[in-house]
Motif scaffolding. Structure first.
Motif, PDB file in Angstrom:
ATOM      1  N   ARG A  36       7.435   7.958  -5.755  1.00 34.62           N
ATOM      2  CA  ARG A  36       7.973   8.643  -4.570  1.00 34.62           C
ATOM      3  C   ARG A  36       6.951   9.666  -4.094  1.00 34.62           C
ATOM      4  N   ALA A  37       5.949   9.164  -3.391  1.00 34.87           N
ATOM      5  CA  ALA A  37       4.807   9.976  -2.994  1.00 34.87           C
ATOM      6  C   ALA A  37       4.747  10.222  -1.495  1.00 34.87           C
ATOM      7  N   ALA A  38       5.874  10.185  -0.819  1.00 35.74           N
ATOM      8  CA  ALA A  38       5.868  10.375   0.635  1.00 35.74           C
ATOM      9  C   ALA A  38       5.336  11.747   1.020  1.00 35.74           C
ATOM     10  N   SER A  39       5.699  12.774   0.280  1.00 30.62           N
ATOM     11  CA  SER A  39       5.310  14.129   0.680  1.00 30.62           C
ATOM     12  C   SER A  39       4.356  14.822  -0.283  1.00 30.62           C
ATOM     13  N   ALA A  40       4.145  14.273  -1.468  1.00 35.26           N
ATOM     14  CA  ALA A  40       3.248  14.915  -2.439  1.00 35.26           C
ATOM     15  C   ALA A  40       2.707  13.874  -3.410  1.00 35.26           C
ATOM     16  N   ASP A  41       1.555  14.171  -4.002  1.00 34.94           N
ATOM     17  CA  ASP A  41       1.004  13.308  -5.034  1.00 34.94           C
ATOM     18  C   ASP A  41       1.975  13.238  -6.210  1.00 34.94           C
ATOM     19  N   VAL A  42       2.043  12.083  -6.869  1.00 39.58           N
ATOM     20  CA  VAL A  42       2.871  11.918  -8.063  1.00 39.58           C
ATOM     21  C   VAL A  42       2.070  11.154  -9.117  1.00 39.58           C
ATOM     22  N   THR A  43       2.517  11.259 -10.338  1.00 36.37           N
ATOM     23  CA  THR A  43       1.920  10.483 -11.418  1.00 36.37           C
ATOM     24  C   THR A  43       2.821   9.286 -11.693  1.00 36.37           C
ATOM     25  N   ALA A  44       2.225   8.122 -11.844  1.00 37.94           N
ATOM     26  CA  ALA A  44       2.976   6.893 -12.098  1.00 37.94           C
ATOM     27  C   ALA A  44       2.171   6.026 -13.052  1.00 37.94           C
ATOM     28  N   VAL A  45       2.772   4.939 -13.486  1.00 39.47           N
ATOM     29  CA  VAL A  45       2.112   3.997 -14.386  1.00 39.47           C
ATOM     30  C   VAL A  45       1.623   2.805 -13.570  1.00 39.47           C
ATOM     31  N   ILE A  46       0.382   2.391 -13.843  1.00 40.38           N
ATOM     32  CA  ILE A  46      -0.205   1.241 -13.161  1.00 40.38           C
ATOM     33  C   ILE A  46      -0.602   0.176 -14.180  1.00 40.38           C
ATOM     34  N   GLN A  47      -0.670  -1.064 -13.706  1.00 40.58           N
ATOM     35  CA  GLN A  47      -1.258  -2.151 -14.476  1.00 40.58           C
ATOM     36  C   GLN A  47      -2.727  -2.156 -14.084  1.00 40.58           C
ATOM     37  N   ALA A  48      -3.595  -1.802 -15.032  1.00 41.15           N
ATOM     38  CA  ALA A  48      -5.003  -1.637 -14.715  1.00 41.15           C
ATOM     39  C   ALA A  48      -5.888  -2.784 -15.193  1.00 41.15           C
ATOM     40  N   ARG A  49      -5.419  -3.531 -16.199  1.00 38.25           N
ATOM     41  CA  ARG A  49      -6.247  -4.588 -16.780  1.00 38.25           C
ATOM     42  C   ARG A  49      -5.394  -5.469 -17.685  1.00 38.25           C
ATOM     43  N   HIS A  50      -5.954  -6.596 -18.111  1.00 38.42           N
ATOM     44  CA  HIS A  50      -5.358  -7.494 -19.098  1.00 38.42           C
ATOM     45  C   HIS A  50      -3.858  -7.692 -18.853  1.00 38.42           C
ATOM     46  N   THR A  51      -3.554  -8.194 -17.672  1.00 38.31           N
ATOM     47  CA  THR A  51      -2.163  -8.379 -17.252  1.00 38.31           C
ATOM     48  C   THR A  51      -2.033  -9.702 -16.510  1.00 38.31           C
ATOM     49  N   ARG A  52      -0.927 -10.362 -16.704  1.00 41.14           N
ATOM     50  CA  ARG A  52      -0.595 -11.541 -15.893  1.00 41.14           C
ATOM     51  C   ARG A  52       0.623 -11.166 -15.065  1.00 41.14           C
ATOM     52  N   VAL A  53       0.515 -11.351 -13.744  1.00 38.89           N
ATOM     53  CA  VAL A  53       1.606 -10.986 -12.835  1.00 38.89           C
ATOM     54  C   VAL A  53       2.058 -12.205 -12.042  1.00 38.89           C
ATOM     55  N   ARG A  54       3.281 -12.123 -11.566  1.00 35.27           N
ATOM     56  CA  ARG A  54       3.852 -13.157 -10.694  1.00 35.27           C
ATOM     57  C   ARG A  54       3.309 -12.908  -9.287  1.00 35.27           C
ATOM     58  N   ARG A  55       2.545 -13.817  -8.766  1.00 40.88           N
ATOM     59  CA  ARG A  55       1.878 -13.664  -7.462  1.00 40.88           C
ATOM     60  C   ARG A  55       2.860 -13.296  -6.353  1.00 40.88           C
ATOM     61  N   PHE A  56       4.000 -13.949  -6.324  1.00 36.53           N
ATOM     62  CA  PHE A  56       4.940 -13.711  -5.242  1.00 36.53           C
ATOM     63  C   PHE A  56       5.869 -12.539  -5.530  1.00 36.53           C
ATOM     64  N   GLY A  57       5.627 -11.828  -6.608  1.00 37.14           N
ATOM     65  CA  GLY A  57       6.342 -10.591  -6.902  1.00 37.14           C
ATOM     66  C   GLY A  57       5.561  -9.364  -6.460  1.00 37.14           C
ATOM     67  N   LEU A  58       4.312  -9.575  -6.018  1.00 30.48           N
ATOM     68  CA  LEU A  58       3.473  -8.455  -5.587  1.00 30.48           C
ATOM     69  C   LEU A  58       3.827  -8.032  -4.163  1.00 30.48           C
ATOM     70  N   ILE A  59       3.603  -6.755  -3.888  1.00 32.15           N
ATOM     71  CA  ILE A  59       3.848  -6.202  -2.555  1.00 32.15           C
ATOM     72  C   ILE A  59       2.499  -5.835  -1.946  1.00 32.15           C
ATOM     73  N   PHE A  60       2.182  -6.445  -0.822  1.00 36.35           N
ATOM     74  CA  PHE A  60       0.922  -6.196  -0.135  1.00 36.35           C
ATOM     75  C   PHE A  60       1.155  -5.360   1.114  1.00 36.35           C
TER      76      PHE A  60
END
Length: 121
Positions: free
Chosen positions: A72-96
Motif C-alpha cells: 500500500r504505497a499510494a502515499s508513502a514508501d513501504v517495505t514489502a517482500v519480493i520474489q528476486a530469484r530462483h522462482t517459478r511463477v504462473r505467467r498468467f498470474g502476473l500483473i503487468f
C-alpha cells in the motif's frame, strides 16, 4: 452476514520458490498501491522498486522482480517482500503495467525475468 472476499496472494502466481533464497525485503516507492504478482522495476538512483513501466527512463523500465506481498504505497514508501530469484511463477498470474500492451511486450518482460532466475510458465 456479509461475504468475505480474500484479495490476491502469492498462491495466485508462485509455483515454486525457496523462502530463504528466493525472497527479499524491498522498499516499494510511493505512487501506487500494488497487488501481489505485480512485475517490478528498480529505480537506479534510489534503489526503490516500482511497477515496471516500459516508458520509464530511470531504470524501472526493466523487469527485475515480482511483488510477493501487498504494498500500500499510494502515499508513502513501504517495505514489502519480493520474489528476486530462483522462482517459478504462473505467467498468467502476473500483473503487468498497461505499458505492456501486447503479448509480445509481456513475453519480453518474462524473458527479462528469466535471465534473473524467475521463470514464468
Amino acid at each position: 452476514m456479509p461475504p468475505l472476499t480474500e484479495g490476491r496472494t502469492a498462491g495466485d502466481f508462485v509455483l515454486f520458490d525457496q523462502a530463504e533464497y528466493s525472497r527479499e525485503s524491498a522498499v516499494i516507492g510511493a505512487g501506487a498501491d500494488l497487488q501481489p504478482g505485480t512485475v517490478l522495476g528498480k529505480i537506479t538512483a534510489s534503489g526503490k522498486y516500482v511497477r515496471c513501466d516500459t516508458a520509464a527512463t530511470d531504470g524501472s523500465q526493466t523487469p527485475v522482480a515480482v511483488l510477493r506481498t501487498e504494498a500500500r504505497a499510494a502515499s508513502a514508501d513501504v517495505t514489502a517482500v519480493i520474489q528476486a530469484r530462483h522462482t517459478r511463477v504462473r505467467r498468467f498470474g502476473l500483473i503487468f503495467d498497461a505499458s505492456f500492451a501486447t503479448e509480445a511486450d509481456r513475453n519480453g518482460a518474462c524473458a527479462a525475468l528469466k535471465e534473473l532466475g524467475i521463470l514464468a510458465t
